[in-house]
Design an enzyme around this catalytic site. Structure first.
Site, PDB file in Angstrom:
ATOM      1  N   CYS A 103     -15.062 -16.344  16.335  1.00  0.00           N
ATOM      2  CA  CYS A 103     -14.547 -15.170  17.033  1.00  0.00           C
ATOM      3  C   CYS A 103     -15.450 -14.808  18.218  1.00  0.00           C
ATOM      4  O   CYS A 103     -15.517 -15.555  19.187  1.00  0.00           O
ATOM      5  CB  CYS A 103     -14.349 -14.016  16.062  1.00  0.00           C
ATOM      6  SG  CYS A 103     -13.198 -12.766  16.708  1.00  0.00           S
ATOM      7  N   HIS A 161     -11.388 -16.114  11.437  1.00  0.00           N
ATOM      8  CA  HIS A 161     -12.247 -15.670  10.347  1.00  0.00           C
ATOM      9  C   HIS A 161     -11.706 -16.224   9.029  1.00  0.00           C
ATOM     10  O   HIS A 161     -10.504 -16.478   8.887  1.00  0.00           O
ATOM     11  CB  HIS A 161     -12.270 -14.149  10.250  1.00  0.00           C
ATOM     12  CG  HIS A 161     -12.911 -13.462  11.404  1.00  0.00           C
ATOM     13  ND1 HIS A 161     -14.264 -13.519  11.647  1.00  0.00           N
ATOM     14  CD2 HIS A 161     -12.379 -12.680  12.388  1.00  0.00           C
ATOM     15  CE1 HIS A 161     -14.546 -12.810  12.721  1.00  0.00           C
ATOM     16  NE2 HIS A 161     -13.430 -12.292  13.194  1.00  0.00           N
TER      17      HIS A 161
END
Length: 534
Positions: free
Chosen positions: A368, A454
């Site tokens: 991310c 994630h």
């Protein structure tokens, strides 16, 4: 148990389920653990139960199947309750962007940035274009409506407070502690961490600082993290009952290695911390050492829990370049401030150390915000408003921050294995020429990998395939264990939480509170909040 079953809407009558609020004398007293433990204990007894936290401040979040962002602790509690996570379980989520401002996520969707003073009733309006009513009545109405909806469809709802209910400076705007208890008629169990010391003073002081109206909801205390002989504690518990008129409904022992998802993304320092993992020797000849850069505003650092669960994998959080020397893999985790994280990496010399690793073919993974930092360029007029900023230049990626946040639960394939994950980001990545291999929604160049996903490492086959690639690049004779199942390990941990409640709490007393509500006749403990009556 029969008294609580069938009370909720699950029996077709639409009746209201029972409820309980778990508060704490301090942050990190154990509210999340106790809430999850009660949820798992009830679920194992066949009770339809759901968790709830009206307002959560955390950088560790999760995406529900309907695309709503909630605190990761509530997602963990939903797993403990064996129900699907929902935005109803965490209607207000605050994601800090600095010491004084947070992004406000309302019913799973971001609605703007707000200063602490603005959120709690002072000046500081939401950022431009935000649609948010921060009046206490509006937010309290929203959270109580969500709670009532959960109570209409479940036999019981176990609510978690935030911080301490005795933060008297914030009581006027409180919607998560006594404000919620008062509005929803909930009994409150106050949890105290005895490992910190001063637990009796904390219980008494917390109660005595509340107004008479709020004290009427404080029904019991629960001691957490006790070490030693409980019989030595019992005289103090009796004196506490004499002083306050309230019983202690459990003494939970200190439990090592619970390893549950943590809520707070604002720890004082994570340098040198080791993720708790299964105590097991490596399956192959070597261990694998993983260094996670403890970037500012680190988010979803729970991504590395699946790595720490592997026998022979050692995970540490680091903040100095020399700590990367013996690492076989460096992870740049998610962050709520990608540009700030880049500045931090450069200031500390970590950026140069990571670039040297990449040039030497030593593995690096960005997730991310960490993925964004590995790219060539970032255009950010949303998060930091810093404009165009140079990235680390290790991946052929350009990132533009969009006003709308991406919230998704993608499923795909990488390294020949099925992968599930979740996405929470404003940055939109454009992949340029030069990528050697696609990697989920990102790419790989040499030994540098990057993705927005994630939770991908929780997919067992993919995690093992990735670790084999890392070990080969690092020259380690590390072999992933073929039988590590992260989902099963998580279930075992949640069962341990249920065991703590079942074996060390007065479950009959807890059931009475959940079923019958606030007890009658609880005495007032002076002095109460100065000048306050409500």
């Amino acid at each position: 148990m029969n008294g609580i079953r069938g009370k909720g809407g699950t029996d077709g009558t639409g009746a209201r389920g029972g409820g309980l609020l778990v508060a704490g004398t301090t942050s990190d007293a154990g509210k999340s653990v106790v809430t999850a433990g009660i949820c798992r204990w009830l679920a194992r007894k066949g009770v339809s139960v759901a968790p709830f936290k009206a307002q959560n401040m955390s950088l560790n979040s999760f995406v529900t199947r309907e695309g709503a962002e909630i605190g990761r602790a509530q997602a963990m509690q939903a797993a403990a309750a064996r129900v699907e996570p929902s935005a109803l379980m965490n209607p207000v989520l605050l994601k800090p962007g600095s010491d004084r401002s947070s992004q406000v996520v309302l019913l799973g969707k971001p609605v703007g940035e707000l200063s602490a003073r603005g959120y709690f009733g002072g000046p500081g309006a939401p950022s431009s274009g935000a649609k948010l009513s921060t009046g206490r009545e509006a937010l309290l109405g929203t959270v109580t409506q969500c709670l009532e909806e959960l109570r209409s469809t479940h036999d019981a709802v176990i609510c978690e407070g935030a911080g301490s209910p005795a933060e008297i400076n914030l009581r006027r705007t409180d919607i998560v502690n006594m404000g919620l208890a008062h509005a929803a008629g909930l009994p409150v169990v106050v949890v105290g961490d005895i490992d910190r010391g001063g637990v009796f003073a904390s219980f008494f002081g917390t109660t005595a600082l509340l107004s008479a109206a709020d004290q009427r909801h404080v029904a019991a205390y629960l001691v957490n993290k006790f070490r030693g002989d409980v019989s030595l504690l019992e005289p103090g518990l009796e004196m506490l009952r004499d002083l306050t008129g309230r019983p202690t409904v459990g003494v939970l022992p200190f439990a090592h290695g619970l390893g549950i998802d943590e809520e707070d993304g604002l720890r004082v320092s994570l340098r040198g911390a080791v993720r708790e993992s299964v105590v097991a020797p490596p399956y192959g000849a070597d261990v694998l050492r993983i260094a996670v850069a403890a970037v500012p505003l680190m988010s979803n650092f729970t991504d590395v829990d699946a790595l720490a669960a592997e026998p022979g994998v050692i995970v540490r959080f680091v903040d100095r370049p020399e700590e990367l020397a013996d690492a076989d893999l460096v992870v740049l985790p998610g962050t709520r401030g990608t540009v700030r994280a880049l500045e931090w990496l450069r200031e500390r010399g970590l950026a140069d150390a990571i670039a040297r690793r990449a040039a030497e073919g030593r593995p690096v993974l960005g997730v991310c915000g960490g993925f964004q930092a590995l790219g060539e360029r970032i255009e950010d007029e949303v998060e930091s408003k810093a404009g165009t900023v140079a990235g680390l230049g290790l991946l052929p990626v350009r990132v533009r921050f969009a006003a709308e946040k991406t919230l998704a639960r993608p499923v795909g394939e990488a390294l020949g294995e099925r992968v599930e994950g979740y996405e929470i980001h404003h940055g939109v990545a454009e992949l340029l020429d030069g990528a050697e291999e696609p990697f989920l929604d990102g790419c790989r160049v040499g030994s540098v990998w990057g993705t927005h996903w994630h939770g991908s490492l929780e997919s067992d086959g993919f995690r093992r395939a990735f670790l084999r690639r890392v070990a080969a690049a690092a020259g380690r004779s590390f072999v992933p264990a073929p039988d590590t199942r992260f989902g099963e390990l998580r279930e075992e941990q949640l069962d341990r939480l249920g065991d703590l409640i079942e074996e060390h709490a007065d479950t009959d007393a807890l059931l009475r509170l959940i079923e019958e509500g606030v007890p009658e006749g609880l005495p007032f403990v002076p002095p109460g909040v100065p000048g306050g009556t409500t």
